[in-house]
Write an enzyme that holds these catalytic residues in place. Sequence first.
Site, short mmCIF file in Angstrom:
data_model
loop_
_atom_site.label_atom_id
_atom_site.label_comp_id
_atom_site.label_asym_id
_atom_site.label_seq_id
_atom_site.Cartn_x
_atom_site.Cartn_y
_atom_site.Cartn_z
N LYS A 130 40.84 24.21 43.69
CA LYS A 130 40.88 25.82 43.37
C LYS A 130 41.08 26.30 44.66
CE LYS A 130 39.28 28.72 40.46
NZ LYS A 130 38.93 28.34 38.98
N ASP A 170 43.13 32.97 38.24
CA ASP A 170 41.75 33.16 38.13
C ASP A 170 41.15 34.62 38.10
OD1 ASP A 170 39.02 31.03 37.87
OD2 ASP A 170 38.76 32.53 39.31
P1 NDP Z 1 39.77 38.63 35.35
O1 NDP Z 1 40.16 39.28 36.90
O2 NDP Z 1 40.86 38.95 34.22
O3 NDP Z 1 38.34 39.42 34.84
C1 NDP Z 1 37.08 39.40 35.53
C2 NDP Z 1 35.90 39.97 35.09
O4 NDP Z 1 34.76 39.88 35.37
C3 NDP Z 1 36.17 41.63 35.32
O5 NDP Z 1 35.82 42.31 34.11
C4 NDP Z 1 35.51 41.67 36.33
O6 NDP Z 1 35.23 43.14 36.71
C5 NDP Z 1 34.21 41.08 36.35
N1 NDP Z 1 33.77 40.63 37.36
C6 NDP Z 1 34.44 40.06 38.39
N2 NDP Z 1 33.68 39.62 39.54
C7 NDP Z 1 32.25 40.16 39.04
C8 NDP Z 1 31.37 40.39 39.82
N3 NDP Z 1 31.00 39.83 41.03
N4 NDP Z 1 30.37 41.02 38.80
C9 NDP Z 1 30.46 41.55 37.79
N5 NDP Z 1 31.64 41.43 37.37
C10 NDP Z 1 32.45 40.68 37.73
O7 NDP Z 1 39.16 37.29 35.52
P2 NDP Z 1 39.10 36.16 34.11
O8 NDP Z 1 38.75 36.84 32.99
O9 NDP Z 1 40.22 35.06 34.42
O10 NDP Z 1 37.72 35.13 34.76
C11 NDP Z 1 36.58 35.50 34.37
C12 NDP Z 1 35.99 34.02 34.57
O11 NDP Z 1 36.22 33.14 33.88
C13 NDP Z 1 35.90 33.54 36.02
O12 NDP Z 1 34.48 32.82 36.30
C14 NDP Z 1 36.78 32.51 36.03
O13 NDP Z 1 36.75 31.56 36.93
C15 NDP Z 1 36.64 31.97 34.73
N6 NDP Z 1 37.71 31.13 33.86
C16 NDP Z 1 38.94 31.82 33.91
C17 NDP Z 1 40.00 31.15 33.43
C18 NDP Z 1 41.41 31.65 33.34
O14 NDP Z 1 42.33 31.05 32.49
N7 NDP Z 1 41.44 32.88 33.56
C19 NDP Z 1 39.86 29.77 32.94
C20 NDP Z 1 38.61 29.25 33.00
C21 NDP Z 1 37.54 29.90 33.62
P3 NDP Z 1 35.80 44.04 37.57
O15 NDP Z 1 37.08 44.67 37.19
O16 NDP Z 1 34.85 44.94 37.92
O17 NDP Z 1 35.93 43.14 39.05
O1 2IT Z 2 38.85 28.05 35.88
C1 2IT Z 2 39.71 27.54 35.36
O2 2IT Z 2 39.95 26.67 34.66
C2 2IT Z 2 41.19 28.41 35.39
N1 2IT Z 2 41.03 29.18 36.43
C3 2IT Z 2 42.43 27.98 35.09
C4 2IT Z 2 42.98 26.77 35.90
C5 2IT Z 2 44.27 26.30 35.48
O3 2IT Z 2 44.85 25.59 36.33
O4 2IT Z 2 44.87 26.85 34.53
#
Ligand code: NDP
Ligand code: 2IT
Length: 452
Positions: A130, A170
Amino acid sequence: MSVTDHVNLEEFMGGVKRRNPGQPEFVQAVQEVAEDIFDFIEDKEEYHEYQILRRIAEPDRVVSFRVCWEDDNSNIRVQRGWRVQNNNAIGPYKGGLRFHRDVNESVLKFLAFEQTFKNSLTGLPMGGAKGGANFNPKGKSDHEVMRFCQSFMTELFRHLGVDTDVPAGDIGVGTREIGYMFGQYKRIKNEFTGVLTGKGLEYGGSLIRTEATGYGAIYFLQDMLERVGNSIEGKNCVISGSGNVATHAAEKINQLGGKVLTMSDSGGFIYDPEGIDQEKTDWIKHHKTHQRGRIADYVEEFIGAVFHEGKRPWAVECDLAVPCATQNELDGEDAKTLIGNGCIGVSEGANMPVNLDGVHAFKAAETLYAPGKAANAGGVAVSGLEMSQNSARISWSEEELQKLLFDTMKGIHDRCVEYGGIAGSERIDYVRGANIAGFVKVADAMLAYGVV
Ligand code: NDP
Ligand code: 2IT
């Protein structure tokens, strides 16, 4: 006591805490895994002798570097970037990049540690990593984000490679940022390879990568419900977050006949008693991802919805909960509130959104509870498929990829069932199942290499 004597869980965690001062998220993630692994390896001498868990809980390498960039007002800005390469026993390092104000080494170490187990669970050959930076993309212009991404990649590139380490998105890193970073890598190396995943479709990205994490988390929820003769149809669902994972989770809940009541961001949550249907989900996607707006604006657009400033959605009555924002967004009290309100299923779209008290509460209440390393593995699984397509210089159809994602999530579910059975009960401990199933493959590969 010699170093090869068995330490117990408390002694092991004491060591982890001592060696990682000021890194509570990392210690928490290790604790959650160690609770299950210690029990599992009790009678497995080799894992003790070769200190396997101790080694997985010590990243292969943590690289940290300065990232300088110039903002639109010609101010020089200085950020800190990292790449944590946790373990490459079963494949090249793989895992996302996070750009968020609060990113620090502890957060990235916990995410890289989790990623090692998650990637193993997918069945694909990927190690765990990461990275990211304490860069806050909010309010930045496209050109500021571009300059930051280019500067970040100018240092990061030397640690990457298709057979070495392949980052992705992420929090705060989506298609726009991946485009800027991929462009800079290509320029520095004079090489067009699939060194990042989550790319645009025009330059090697895979269909359904954007949807994969959210869809996968709901497939997993569906798999858990089906196993006990239930389904998503007609269920009320509370979702947190409004980014990539949350919006696609909402989309899939709607497709499977459920109703989404809430979405959130760091400013608070919106509650829509009519349900956040596909049209409203599309509006959120556009508003948050493209216009970079706030979830609070939803109530101006859709009558009947209410915005709860500074609050999280866990007190809203529901059957299902899908936390999709960030780590430790749901604590023990929230878990008890959900359980008290009749919530029967929880699927973690985010990484470690439920703290240890919350995990213990869901386990005690026999809630169908899927940890992130299993439930949100669909994203990295499709990243793995993007790597394969790039290496073979081909692209698979949407239909093929949808089926691969669906089958992969079922495979992960079944591996959790295989390792997570509770003696004398029909129930499954999905946390234990995911931890052990993810561990075994990495551990056995490490044993094969001897002491390295
Ligand atoms: P995005 O940046 O697209 O969205 C993040 C969302 O979470 C936004 O709505 C943001 O709000 C909110 N958020 C972030 N930090 C905080 C905080 N400290 N408190 C409250 N709300 C918060 O990210 P993703 O959707 O990609 O990621 C969301 C989660 O999913 C993370 O935990 C990530 O590690 C996990 N994940 C993502 C993957 C992917 O493929 N993208 C794969 C697997 C897991 P705001 O706009 O106000 O910051
Ligand atoms: O937390 C996760 O699994 C991710 N943010 C996606 C990682 C990836 O390599 O697609």
